[in-house]
Motif scaffolding. Structure first.
Motif, short mmCIF file in Angstrom:
data_model
loop_
_atom_site.label_atom_id
_atom_site.label_comp_id
_atom_site.label_asym_id
_atom_site.label_seq_id
_atom_site.Cartn_x
_atom_site.Cartn_y
_atom_site.Cartn_z
N ASP A 1 0.75 -1.31 0.05
CA ASP A 1 0.03 0.07 0.06
C ASP A 1 0.88 1.19 -0.07
O ASP A 1 0.54 2.39 -0.72
CB ASP A 1 -1.05 -0.02 1.18
N ILE A 2 1.94 1.03 0.68
CA ILE A 2 2.85 2.33 0.76
C ILE A 2 3.37 2.55 -0.89
O ILE A 2 3.51 3.64 -1.30
CB ILE A 2 4.11 2.12 1.54
N SER B 1 14.59 -4.47 1.04
CA SER B 1 14.33 -5.59 0.21
C SER B 1 13.01 -5.93 -0.14
O SER B 1 12.68 -6.10 -1.40
CB SER B 1 15.04 -6.98 0.73
N LYS B 2 12.14 -5.76 0.90
CA LYS B 2 10.80 -5.82 0.36
C LYS B 2 10.32 -4.73 -0.44
O LYS B 2 9.20 -5.08 -1.47
CB LYS B 2 9.95 -5.78 1.66
N LEU B 3 10.96 -3.27 -0.51
CA LEU B 3 10.30 -2.43 -1.14
C LEU B 3 10.87 -2.37 -2.65
O LEU B 3 10.52 -1.96 -3.72
CB LEU B 3 10.71 -1.13 -0.65
N SER B 4 11.80 -3.47 -2.79
CA SER B 4 12.56 -3.67 -4.03
C SER B 4 11.83 -5.02 -4.68
O SER B 4 12.01 -5.17 -6.02
CB SER B 4 13.95 -4.20 -4.18
N PHE B 5 10.85 -5.60 -4.06
CA PHE B 5 10.06 -6.65 -4.67
C PHE B 5 9.30 -6.22 -5.91
O PHE B 5 8.68 -5.03 -5.70
CB PHE B 5 9.27 -7.20 -3.69
N ALA C 1 6.79 -1.55 -9.78
CA ALA C 1 6.92 -0.44 -8.88
C ALA C 1 8.09 0.40 -8.86
O ALA C 1 8.00 1.54 -8.80
CB ALA C 1 6.44 -0.77 -7.36
N ARG C 2 9.28 -0.36 -8.97
CA ARG C 2 10.73 0.53 -9.27
C ARG C 2 10.50 1.46 -8.23
O ARG C 2 11.01 2.66 -8.47
CB ARG C 2 10.75 1.10 -10.64
N ILE C 3 10.50 1.21 -6.95
CA ILE C 3 10.70 2.11 -5.78
C ILE C 3 12.23 2.20 -5.20
O ILE C 3 12.83 1.32 -5.06
CB ILE C 3 9.77 1.67 -4.59
N LEU D 1 13.68 13.94 -5.78
CA LEU D 1 14.06 12.76 -6.67
C LEU D 1 13.12 11.65 -6.75
O LEU D 1 13.22 10.72 -7.64
CB LEU D 1 15.33 12.31 -6.38
N GLY D 2 12.12 11.75 -6.00
CA GLY D 2 11.04 10.78 -6.13
C GLY D 2 11.38 9.45 -5.19
O GLY D 2 10.59 8.34 -5.46
#
Length: 433
Positions: A55-56, A117-121, A131-133, A174-175
């Motif tokens: 969700d984030i 790592s979870k945000l890179s999934f 997502a490319r966060i 920068l996002g």
């Protein structure tokens, strides 16, 4: 069962479409805003943490600037217990000696890597697909020692001294999502163990964030909305409430308390009118005010269902625009949720109450009475001594709110001439003075 499937699909599509239409104003309003989101160590260990990060990621994709502050208390305690190290707290703050600081740094560092790592999934067919966060962290919080309190030396436990606002804003522009661990660094190069709530509060205040959101233990004992004065009287009701009050007092307009156990609470809180948690604000959530020409569209939306079922006489947009000065509206988050009109007959010291309408989402929640009370006060200030109303279907509501049955002959003469005998409306009157 196959026969029912198309209908179910149609219902699901209608629900999804309705949700997007309802959420659209919030999507537009939040784009470019800065949110600080704090979640505790228990949330990280919960089954709902991965969906929360999904969700984030959605928030980030919608153009919202995000700062995340995370806690690590249960993870640090677990490691201390494994190594037979006693854990001590004083006034809610950990007493951090050299050994426990070493453990804290190791635990917090591992959690940071896990979150990154979870945000890179980004596997296909998952909520994080494409997502490319980009996530960044660093020495963005300067700390100082908490010192000795009540004779207890808190050791390497610290408090926020300064936030690197420029550094954080550069990353947000920068996002990037800024991820802040519960650590701070002193000007002499020391590392201090900090509270994630304290970091989140200091960062939200320093950045002039649009929202500060705490995700943690249940807030079911708290009302959906709280003003500062109410929150100050209930500081023991929720572990994050003190931080929320401090943030509001320091200029953060809205602070949200969400329950980690409620799936989707973050999205529901941000993209629906009534939310999913507790909202604390220094200012009122709703305003009751004189209507303006910009409110005509919102008033029409409220009146049309009542006109369609015959409760109200149909009014054209042109007529509403001419008579907008008679209307009062109740507004919430830029949306008109209730309206009513007052047509005075000064020579009779009377006024007609008309077009009282409340959005379906807010009926049975006292909005109608609040609006009536406001109009009664306005009428009294204008020298009006009694109100009357014509109704075909809501007689009981007016009786419950102090109106008495009256006759057509009790109306002002000018109104009697306009009475529609075909509608056969009942007349009710309420004396104000």
């Amino acid at each position: 069962m196959n026969d029912a499937q198309p209908n179910n699909n149609h219902q699901n599509l209608a629900t999804t479409t309705s949700w997007f239409r309802t959420a659209a104003p919030y999507i537009h309003a939040h784009r470019g805003a800065t949110f600080v989101i704090a979640f505790d160590g228990e949330t990280i260990d919960s089954d709902g943490f991965d969906p929360l990060l999904h969700d984030i990621a959605i928030l980030s994709s919608l153009g919202i600037k995000l700062v995340l502050a995370y806690g690590a208390r249960p993870q640090i305690e677990a490691q201390c217990e494994q190594q037979n190290i006693n854990v001590h707290y004083h006034r809610g703050l950990r007493v951090t000696d050299d050994t426990s600081l070493k453990i804290a740094k190791a635990v917090i560092g591992k959690l940071r890597l896990d979150i990154e790592s979870k945000l890179s999934f980004g596997l296909p067919h998952t909520p994080m697909a494409d997502a490319r966060i980009r996530c960044t962290s660093g020495n963005l919080v300067t700390a100082r020692p908490a010192g000795i309190i009540d004779g207890i030396d808190l050791g390497h436990t610290g408090e926020v001294r300064r936030v690197d606002v420029d550094g954080i804003n550069q990353q947000l522009e920068l996002g990037n999502i800024v991820l802040l661990p519960p650590l701070g660094f002193s000007l002499t190069g020391e590392v201090f163990n900090l509270s994630s709530e304290a970091i989140a509060t200091a960062v939200a205040v320093s950045l002039h964030a649009d929202k500060l959101i705490f995700i943690g233990s249940s807030n079911r004992d708290l009302p959906r909305e709280m003003m500062l004065s109410q929150a100050r009287n209930n500081l023991d009701a929720h572990p994050s409430l003190s931080a929320a009050v401090k943030a509001c007092e320091s200029g953060v307009r809205r602070v949200h308390l969400l329950d980690r156990a409620q799936d989707g609470a973050l999205l529901q809180e941000l993209f629906s009118r009534d939310g999913a948690g507790t909202l604390l604000s220094a200012t009122s959530f709703e305003t009751t005010r004189q209507a303006s020409i910009e409110d005509v569209g919102g008033i029409l939306e409220l009146l049309q269902p009542l006109e369609a079922n015959g409760t109200l006489v149909k009014r054209s947009r042109e007529l509403l625009e001419r008579e907008i000065g008679h209307f009062t509206v109740m507004e919430r988050d830029g949306t008109v949720v209730a309206c009513a009109a007052l047509y005075p007959y000064p020579e009779n010291k009377m006024a007609e109450l008309a077009c009282l309408a409340v959005s379906g989402s807010y009926q049975s929640k006292g909005r109608g009475k609040q609006l009536l009370d406001s109009l009664e006060q306005s009428a009294l200030h204008a020298g009006i001594e009694s109100l009357y109303v014509l109704t075909t279907q809501t007689a009981h509501w007016f009786l419950e709110h102090g109106f008495k049955p009256a006759e057509i002959g009790d109306l002002p003469v000018a109104k009697q001439a306009l009475y529609n005998y075909q509608r056969n409306s009942r007349v009710f009157r309420k004396r104000l003075a």
